[in-house]
Design a protein around this motif. Sequence first.
Motif, PDB file in Angstrom:
ATOM      1  N   THR A 108       0.955  -1.082  -0.126  1.00 29.44           N
ATOM      2  CA  THR A 108      -0.283   0.054   0.071  1.00 29.44           C
ATOM      3  C   THR A 108       0.778   1.117  -0.110  1.00 29.44           C
ATOM      4  O   THR A 108       2.059   1.473   0.726  1.00 29.44           O
ATOM      5  CB  THR A 108      -0.977  -0.080   1.360  1.00 29.44           C
ATOM      6  OG1 THR A 108      -1.700  -0.849   1.118  1.00 29.44           O
ATOM      7  CG2 THR A 108      -1.787   1.406   1.368  1.00 29.44           C
ATOM      8  N   ILE A 109       0.582   2.337  -0.859  1.00 27.70           N
ATOM      9  CA  ILE A 109       1.240   3.342  -0.903  1.00 27.70           C
ATOM     10  C   ILE A 109       0.248   4.593  -1.004  1.00 27.70           C
ATOM     11  O   ILE A 109      -0.637   4.496  -1.672  1.00 27.70           O
ATOM     12  CB  ILE A 109       2.186   3.779  -2.154  1.00 27.70           C
ATOM     13  CG1 ILE A 109       3.289   2.814  -2.296  1.00 27.70           C
ATOM     14  CG2 ILE A 109       2.639   5.060  -2.196  1.00 27.70           C
ATOM     15  CD1 ILE A 109       3.974   2.867  -3.478  1.00 27.70           C
ATOM     16  N   THR A 110       0.378   5.477   0.157  1.00 34.29           N
ATOM     17  CA  THR A 110      -0.943   6.460   0.136  1.00 34.29           C
ATOM     18  C   THR A 110      -0.225   7.888   0.088  1.00 34.29           C
ATOM     19  O   THR A 110       0.819   7.930   1.118  1.00 34.29           O
ATOM     20  CB  THR A 110      -1.782   6.428   1.242  1.00 34.29           C
ATOM     21  OG1 THR A 110      -2.513   5.090   1.473  1.00 34.29           O
ATOM     22  CG2 THR A 110      -2.596   7.654   1.496  1.00 34.29           C
ATOM     23  N   VAL A 111      -0.617   8.810  -0.658  1.00 33.76           N
ATOM     24  CA  VAL A 111       0.365   9.979  -0.881  1.00 33.76           C
ATOM     25  C   VAL A 111      -0.853  11.087  -0.508  1.00 33.76           C
ATOM     26  O   VAL A 111      -2.040  10.939  -0.961  1.00 33.76           O
ATOM     27  CB  VAL A 111       0.941  10.532  -2.458  1.00 33.76           C
ATOM     28  CG1 VAL A 111       1.292  11.829  -2.417  1.00 33.76           C
ATOM     29  CG2 VAL A 111       1.702   9.223  -2.326  1.00 33.76           C
ATOM     30  N   ARG A 112      -0.663  12.067   0.376  1.00 39.48           N
ATOM     31  CA  ARG A 112      -1.457  13.096   0.792  1.00 39.48           C
ATOM     32  C   ARG A 112      -0.748  14.413   0.460  1.00 39.48           C
ATOM     33  O   ARG A 112       0.116  14.717   0.831  1.00 39.48           O
ATOM     34  CB  ARG A 112      -1.664  12.859   2.277  1.00 39.48           C
ATOM     35  CG  ARG A 112      -2.542  13.828   2.971  1.00 39.48           C
ATOM     36  CD  ARG A 112      -3.117  13.518   4.437  1.00 39.48           C
ATOM     37  NE  ARG A 112      -2.081  13.829   5.258  1.00 39.48           N
ATOM     38  CZ  ARG A 112      -2.249  13.421   6.404  1.00 39.48           C
ATOM     39  NH1 ARG A 112      -3.372  13.048   7.053  1.00 39.48           N
ATOM     40  NH2 ARG A 112      -1.171  13.730   7.243  1.00 39.48           N
ATOM     41  N   THR A 113      -1.533  15.429   0.203  1.00 35.74           N
ATOM     42  CA  THR A 113      -1.012  16.804   0.097  1.00 35.74           C
ATOM     43  C   THR A 113      -2.196  17.550   0.520  1.00 35.74           C
ATOM     44  O   THR A 113      -3.453  17.189   0.672  1.00 35.74           O
ATOM     45  CB  THR A 113      -0.981  17.077  -1.434  1.00 35.74           C
ATOM     46  OG1 THR A 113      -0.521  18.432  -1.449  1.00 35.74           O
ATOM     47  CG2 THR A 113      -2.495  16.758  -2.271  1.00 35.74           C
ATOM     48  N   TRP A 114      -1.854  18.787   1.168  1.00 36.16           N
ATOM     49  CA  TRP A 114      -2.808  19.719   1.662  1.00 36.16           C
ATOM     50  C   TRP A 114      -2.402  21.165   1.413  1.00 36.16           C
ATOM     51  O   TRP A 114      -1.044  21.387   0.880  1.00 36.16           O
ATOM     52  CB  TRP A 114      -2.890  19.685   3.200  1.00 36.16           C
ATOM     53  CG  TRP A 114      -1.742  20.158   3.890  1.00 36.16           C
ATOM     54  CD1 TRP A 114      -0.594  19.079   4.401  1.00 36.16           C
ATOM     55  CD2 TRP A 114      -1.145  21.409   4.398  1.00 36.16           C
ATOM     56  NE1 TRP A 114       0.204  19.528   5.020  1.00 36.16           N
ATOM     57  CE2 TRP A 114      -0.020  21.070   5.008  1.00 36.16           C
ATOM     58  CE3 TRP A 114      -1.567  22.508   4.221  1.00 36.16           C
ATOM     59  CZ2 TRP A 114       0.825  22.252   5.489  1.00 36.16           C
ATOM     60  CZ3 TRP A 114      -0.773  23.703   4.878  1.00 36.16           C
ATOM     61  CH2 TRP A 114       0.197  23.348   5.454  1.00 36.16           C
ATOM     62  N   ALA A 115      -3.285  22.249   1.325  1.00 34.23           N
ATOM     63  CA  ALA A 115      -2.941  23.553   0.847  1.00 34.23           C
ATOM     64  C   ALA A 115      -3.867  24.502   1.610  1.00 34.23           C
ATOM     65  O   ALA A 115      -5.010  24.167   1.646  1.00 34.23           O
ATOM     66  CB  ALA A 115      -2.900  23.923  -0.547  1.00 34.23           C
ATOM     67  N   ASP A 116      -3.276  25.631   2.235  1.00 35.73           N
ATOM     68  CA  ASP A 116      -4.062  26.810   2.653  1.00 35.73           C
ATOM     69  C   ASP A 116      -3.159  27.977   2.448  1.00 35.73           C
ATOM     70  O   ASP A 116      -2.493  28.040   1.441  1.00 35.73           O
ATOM     71  CB  ASP A 116      -4.173  26.451   4.344  1.00 35.73           C
ATOM     72  CG  ASP A 116      -3.022  26.647   5.013  1.00 35.73           C
ATOM     73  OD1 ASP A 116      -1.966  27.013   4.659  1.00 35.73           O
ATOM     74  OD2 ASP A 116      -3.049  26.087   6.111  1.00 35.73           O
ATOM     75  N   GLU A 117      -3.709  29.165   3.165  1.00 37.60           N
ATOM     76  CA  GLU A 117      -3.202  30.466   2.932  1.00 37.60           C
ATOM     77  C   GLU A 117      -1.632  30.362   2.945  1.00 37.60           C
ATOM     78  O   GLU A 117      -0.882  31.359   2.440  1.00 37.60           O
ATOM     79  CB  GLU A 117      -3.746  31.616   3.280  1.00 37.60           C
ATOM     80  CG  GLU A 117      -3.516  31.741   4.719  1.00 37.60           C
ATOM     81  CD  GLU A 117      -4.070  30.868   6.107  1.00 37.60           C
ATOM     82  OE1 GLU A 117      -3.474  30.631   6.965  1.00 37.60           O
ATOM     83  OE2 GLU A 117      -4.770  29.820   5.307  1.00 37.60           O
ATOM     84  N   ASN A 118      -1.225  29.683   3.815  1.00 31.79           N
ATOM     85  CA  ASN A 118       0.311  29.681   4.233  1.00 31.79           C
ATOM     86  C   ASN A 118       1.076  28.641   3.302  1.00 31.79           C
ATOM     87  O   ASN A 118       2.400  28.606   3.525  1.00 31.79           O
ATOM     88  CB  ASN A 118       0.598  29.098   5.745  1.00 31.79           C
ATOM     89  CG  ASN A 118      -0.095  29.961   6.795  1.00 31.79           C
ATOM     90  OD1 ASN A 118      -0.033  31.378   6.604  1.00 31.79           O
ATOM     91  ND2 ASN A 118      -0.887  29.423   7.630  1.00 31.79           N
ATOM     92  N   GLY A 119       0.358  28.050   2.463  1.00 27.88           N
ATOM     93  CA  GLY A 119       1.398  27.207   1.438  1.00 27.88           C
ATOM     94  C   GLY A 119       0.676  25.944   1.398  1.00 27.88           C
ATOM     95  O   GLY A 119      -0.534  25.583   1.607  1.00 27.88           O
ATOM     96  N   GLY A 120       1.439  24.766   1.066  1.00 25.96           N
ATOM     97  CA  GLY A 120       1.040  23.428   1.114  1.00 25.96           C
ATOM     98  C   GLY A 120       1.952  22.429   1.358  1.00 25.96           C
ATOM     99  O   GLY A 120       3.120  22.865   1.697  1.00 25.96           O
ATOM    100  N   SER A 121       1.893  21.386   1.360  1.00 28.65           N
ATOM    101  CA  SER A 121       2.716  20.116   1.713  1.00 28.65           C
ATOM    102  C   SER A 121       2.278  18.951   0.763  1.00 28.65           C
ATOM    103  O   SER A 121       1.203  18.787   0.688  1.00 28.65           O
ATOM    104  CB  SER A 121       2.890  19.774   3.354  1.00 28.65           C
ATOM    105  OG  SER A 121       3.632  18.998   3.303  1.00 28.65           O
TER     106      SER A 121
END
Length: 349
Positions: A108-121
């Motif tokens: 299993t490989i799970t990739v997650r990303t997020w973003a808000d006004e401070n940037g993202g990851s």
Amino acid sequence: MNIKSLLLGSAAALAAVSGAQAADAIVAAAPEPAEYVRVCDAFGTGYFYIPGTETCLRVKGYVRFEVQGNSNDGDSSWAGTRDWNARTRGLVTFDAKNDSELGTIGSTITVRTWADENGGSLELDEAFITVAGFQVGEFYNYFDTGLSGETDDLGSNRLNSIAYNYKSDTFFAGIAVDELTGFYSRSRDLSQADPYGKNNRVGVEGQVGATFGPITATLLGGWDAAANDGAVRLLATANVGPGVLGVAGLYSTGASAYYDKAEWTVAAEYAAKITDRLTLTPGVQYFANTQITSTSGDYGGRDIWKGGLTLDYKLAEGLTTKVSAQYQDHAWSNNDDVWSGFVRLQRSF
């Protein structure tokens, strides 16, 4: 006679030219037969065979948008000095399985990303291999399985681990050895030393559970060798009326990588299925001795209680919304009471 000779000669010339052209013609190669994607139903819904192999693959995930709120600016570290924050998250999971002489091999490989006004990851959320009951890699630990609502805080970690899990129709059990790094954060202001910078940053955890008719109960615990403390937790759920009743109790000997919110805590909720689309989940939790009072991770100080309501509604196939409102009589960092919550829209596939 001359006309007859001319006609015969022309016909012969045309035949010769046609024969030469036929000999030099380029013949197109027959197209290769296409291998269409085949459904693989050996491991559940959503799997398909990777073309040319006997490995089955499933792709799933979601896109989530939510607006969060918090009434206590002094405790709103997630949004700086503001009392609201908009946030978007995307997650994709790739599950691959195949049969072998060792049994089913999975990865299993799970990739997650997020973003808000401070940037993202962009980060690797989980990556692990399973074979014959063994699981190795980075994954969420046994404490991550809590109650279904948004009120409770019963522990969760993502760790590099070696685990062995057993599951039958009514019984399940597991044991794991974890590498512990980067935790114990709430007590670092009391000590200059990081207990996880040493070679003893190892933890051991395990769980046993069973289903008895409408009731499922799980007992689990973890011991942190670096902090020399641990936690034990009992969680049970039961089908009652139109919903599911869940209760949990946890005791912690001291702040550790497995739990550092309180010396002990109890939580309860009831997930009421109002309609096929709507579920309402009221919940409450009590935390006793929530402050870390020494460098060894001892507990003391005030108690905290929290209560709230979560609404889940299915808008359409693959599209849901969740609304949560929570009240806490003390913030973790000060004595102010806190209202918090969020409104979420999620597209799953």
